[in-house]
Motif scaffolding. Structure first.
Motif, PDB file in Angstrom:
ATOM      1  N   ARG A  64       9.213  -2.915  -4.631  1.00 14.87           N
ATOM      2  CA  ARG A  64       8.614  -1.581  -4.704  1.00 14.87           C
ATOM      3  C   ARG A  64       8.920  -0.708  -5.887  1.00 14.87           C
ATOM      4  N   LYS A  68      -6.735  -3.701   5.773  1.00 11.00           N
ATOM      5  CA  LYS A  68      -6.092  -4.723   6.653  1.00 11.00           C
ATOM      6  C   LYS A  68      -6.317  -4.528   7.879  1.00 11.00           C
ATOM      7  N   LYS A  93       2.691   3.436 -12.219  1.00  7.28           N
ATOM      8  CA  LYS A  93       2.844   4.627 -13.111  1.00  7.28           C
ATOM      9  C   LYS A  93       2.554   4.551 -14.739  1.00  7.28           C
ATOM     10  N   ALA A 106      -6.094  -0.112   0.481  1.00  6.15           N
ATOM     11  CA  ALA A 106      -5.148  -1.510   0.532  1.00  6.15           C
ATOM     12  C   ALA A 106      -4.427  -1.371   1.905  1.00  6.15           C
ATOM     13  N   LEU A 107      -4.370  -0.256   2.507  1.00  2.56           N
ATOM     14  CA  LEU A 107      -3.896  -0.247   4.083  1.00  2.56           C
ATOM     15  C   LEU A 107      -5.008  -0.199   4.911  1.00  2.56           C
ATOM     16  N   LEU A 152       0.967   6.805   5.246  1.00  5.99           N
ATOM     17  CA  LEU A 152       1.281   6.916   3.595  1.00  5.99           C
ATOM     18  C   LEU A 152       2.133   8.194   3.368  1.00  5.99           C
ATOM     19  N   PRO A 185       0.950  -1.187   0.085  1.00  5.12           N
ATOM     20  CA  PRO A 185       0.091  -0.006   0.087  1.00  5.12           C
ATOM     21  C   PRO A 185       0.783   1.172   0.079  1.00  5.12           C
ATOM     22  N   GLY A 186       1.984   1.050   0.341  1.00  5.29           N
ATOM     23  CA  GLY A 186       2.728   2.349   0.312  1.00  5.29           C
ATOM     24  C   GLY A 186       3.401   2.904  -0.852  1.00  5.29           C
ATOM     25  N   LEU A 187       3.020   2.269  -2.186  1.00  2.79           N
ATOM     26  CA  LEU A 187       3.585   2.249  -3.482  1.00  2.79           C
ATOM     27  C   LEU A 187       3.199   4.007  -3.664  1.00  2.79           C
ATOM     28  N   GLU A 188       4.375   4.796  -3.916  1.00  3.09           N
ATOM     29  CA  GLU A 188       3.976   6.081  -4.513  1.00  3.09           C
ATOM     30  C   GLU A 188       3.950   6.384  -5.804  1.00  3.09           C
ATOM     31  N   ILE A 236       3.366  -1.460   8.238  1.00  2.19           N
ATOM     32  CA  ILE A 236       3.247  -2.187   6.998  1.00  2.19           C
ATOM     33  C   ILE A 236       4.783  -2.161   6.245  1.00  2.19           C
ATOM     34  N   GLU A 282       5.993   0.456  -8.281  1.00  6.21           N
ATOM     35  CA  GLU A 282       5.699   1.798  -8.519  1.00  6.21           C
ATOM     36  C   GLU A 282       6.014   2.271 -10.145  1.00  6.21           C
ATOM     37  N   MET A 334      -6.668   4.327  -3.677  1.00  3.84           N
ATOM     38  CA  MET A 334      -6.589   2.980  -3.729  1.00  3.84           C
ATOM     39  C   MET A 334      -5.228   2.234  -2.712  1.00  3.84           C
ATOM     40  N   GLN A 335      -4.451   3.421  -2.616  1.00  9.52           N
ATOM     41  CA  GLN A 335      -3.546   3.325  -1.538  1.00  9.52           C
ATOM     42  C   GLN A 335      -4.116   3.253  -0.023  1.00  9.52           C
TER      43      GLN A 335
END
Lengths: 173, 397
Positions: free
Chosen positions: B373, B319, B381, B315-316, B331, A169-172, B367, B377, B311-312
């Motif tokens: 990652r 949980k 994008k 998803a967090l 975040l 969830p921490g994707l930037e 998390i 990412e 969405m972030q």
């Protein structure tokens, strides 16, 4: 080229091949073209790859469970990022199908994520998305259950995004 | 003959409306109108009559300046008959405003266009066309980014983060859904769902028809009217009528919404949008910021309009329950995104404040970032920045 794998499983892969091609083609950015539509093993219906950069790609393996009733997940590499289960709300018992698929991939879900795409929601008003979410909660996995139209590449992109955020969830962006 | 640019004063227009008018004057009026502070010197005045203080300020303006024409704006009441005042209904149509401004004697955009030389002879020989195209592309990108920012602001507002321990700051970010269209909509939707009957909601003389079976909402007005409607307060109780399945008879449908083109919306997408436009990054008044909130299921992002970080946050939060400021700090995003998200998901009845002691006692689990990652990412994008055609469009059908 390094690759991460996403596995799509559903009772019907109708339209999915075109949709994945659209997703992968639309995202090609002058990098290496991927291998296209080749048989990778006995259970895979087809594979598409999305090149992220010169060194990395995302592989989509599509499996039609009806054609391959005894899927052996272990044959895929350990880099399974996640699973996208494609459910048909018009099937005779889609919740039972979901539970069956879930148990089939259960052992992999400790290290990978899950997203469920549900098609034909308008055709069967008795089952709603919330019923799929409830089923997933009962299976102790609060995975995303999103509607899916197999004529809409944007829907598939949304499922993939949900999967990636479920992984981290921490994707930037 | 007027001296250009014409000096325009404004009453009760906020900074966003001012910007919109500024853009309009630049784009359509060749910069022949400019804003001035001094009401006395102004040659034209624009008043937002929907603002509670507008009447008083309007009469104050008339005491100082009795000659300047006034353009009055209102979403509902366009029947004012004050001298030298022309009313325009909001949302304003560009053409109506252009026509009205033309009456002040400036050359309309069309007239300016007619005088524009033929394109083939208009490009000076020494102009570097490639550079021009690059600049044009850059300008287009800037405009697109501006529009995206504008859209985003409609959804999440522009409030700064607050200190949740300061009650006055907390009060500033609260709104009363029960006194707004959102409250009426969700209340009548619940009633219509429980009764299983098509129901018509009338709010400030605007009709919304809710069909719980097909999960559709029908309106006879567009989003440009819906958005300001979401921000209006009303203490009236929601006025609704049960229509039943007879609504689908064409006669009944025509009777309920005569001569109007119906806009059809998916209910969840409609409630989500209304909640975001109402919230603009604020919270429903009964939200306890000290307690964690839960999310019971994912919003259907295939239907609802996603906004940055939605969405972030999903998803967090899916949980484990978390406080809203905890979500924002985990975040690394402004709080208004978490507040807007909570408003929208609460309106869909899939989020709420948790009352279980266990959810507040333990600190949420940390998390851990995925080892992939950077690659993930890049992928997100890619997906976000690439417009995808539907299969239908690809086939050219």
């Amino acid at each position: 080229m390094n690759g991460l794998n996403i596995i799509l499983i559903g009772p019907s892969s109708s339209g999915l091949s075109d949709l994945l091609s659209t997703l992968c083609d639309a995202n090609q950015s002058n990098t290496d073209l991927p291998d296209r539509a080749h048989e990778t093993d006995s259970t895979t219906c087809f594979q598409r790859s999305l090149c992220i950069d010169k060194n990395n790609k995302l592989n989509f393996f599509c499996i039609n469970e009806l054609e391959n009733p005894s899927i052996q997940m272990d044959q895929f590499s350990k880099k399974i990022l996640g699973f996208i289960l494609l459910m048909d709300n018009n099937a005779s018992n889609p919740i039972e199908d979901l539970e069956r698929y879930y148990h089939m991939i259960h052992s992999h879900l400790k290290t990978s994520a899950l997203v469920v795409g549900v098609s034909n929601l308008a055709d069967n008003r008795l089952l709603k998305l919330t019923d799929y979410s409830r089923c997933l909660r009962e299976l102790n996995n609060p995975a995303a259950a999103l509607s899916f139209n197999n004529h809409n590449a944007q829907n598939l992109s949304t499922l993939v995004q949900a999967l990636l955020y479920s992984v981290d969830p921490g994707l930037e962006c | 003959m007027n001296q250009w640019p014409l000096k325009v004063a404004t009453i009760c227009l906020n900074s966003r409306s001012l910007k919109a008018f500024e853009l309009f004057f630049k784009s359509y009026c060749n910069g022949k109108f400019s804003f001035v502070e001094s009401q006395k010197e102004s040659q034209l005045c624009i008043v937002d009559f929907d603002h509670p203080n507008s009447m008083k300020q309007f009469f104050d303006f008339r005491d100082e300046n009795n000659s300047a024409p006034v353009i009055g704006l209102s979403i509902l009441n366009t029947d004012h008959s004050y001298e030298n005042t022309t009313m325009l209904r909001k949302p304003i149509k560009h053409d109506d405003l252009k026509k009205l401004l033309s009456s002040f004697g400036y050359e309309s955009l069309n007239a300016i266009k007619e005088k524009t030389p033929d394109a083939s002879t208009a490009i000076p020989k020494n102009l570097n066309v490639e550079n021009g195209l690059t600049e044009l592309k850059s300008a287009t990108e800037k405009i697109t980014a501006f529009i995206q920012r504008e859209d985003e602001e409609h959804f999440v507002g522009s409030s700064r983060d607050i200190n949740i321990n300061k009650p006055n700051e907390v009060l500033q970010i609260m709104y009363q859904p029960d006194q707004m269209f959102l409250g009426a909509l969700t209340a009548v939707y619940e009633i219509s769902k429980n009764r299983g009957a098509v129901t018509k909601l009338n709010y400030l003389d605007y009709d919304v028809i809710i069909d719980p079976k097909s999960e559709k909402v029908f309106t006879a007005f567009s989003d440009s009217l819906l958005r300001p409607l979401c921000l209006m307060n009303s203490t009236d109780k929601p006025n609704f009528t049960e229509l039943g399945d007879a609504f689908y008879d064409s006669e009944t449908c025509d009777h309920e919404l005569p001569n109007k083109k119906l806009h059809s919306h998916d209910t969840d997408a409609f409630i989500w949008k209304v909640a975001l436009w109402t919230s603009r990054g604020r919270l429903p008044a009964d939200t306890n910021l000290q307690l964690p909130v839960y999310l019971s299921e994912w919003p259907n992002f295939s239907h609802v309009e996603a906004f940055p970080h939605a969405m972030q946050i999903t998803a967090l939060l899916i949980k484990q329950p978390m406080t809203l400021h905890g979500i924002a700090s985990t975040l690394g995003i402004p709080q208004r995104y978490a507040f807007a998200f909570y408003s929208a998901t609460k309106a869909l009845s899939i989020a709420g404040v948790t009352r279980r002691q266990a959810d507040s006692i333990f600190k949420p689990k940390e998390i851990l970032p995925s080892r992939y990652r950077p690659l993930l990412e890049k992928t997100v994008k890619h997906l976000l920045n690439t417009p995808l055609p539907s299969k239908k469009a690809l086939n050219g059908n």
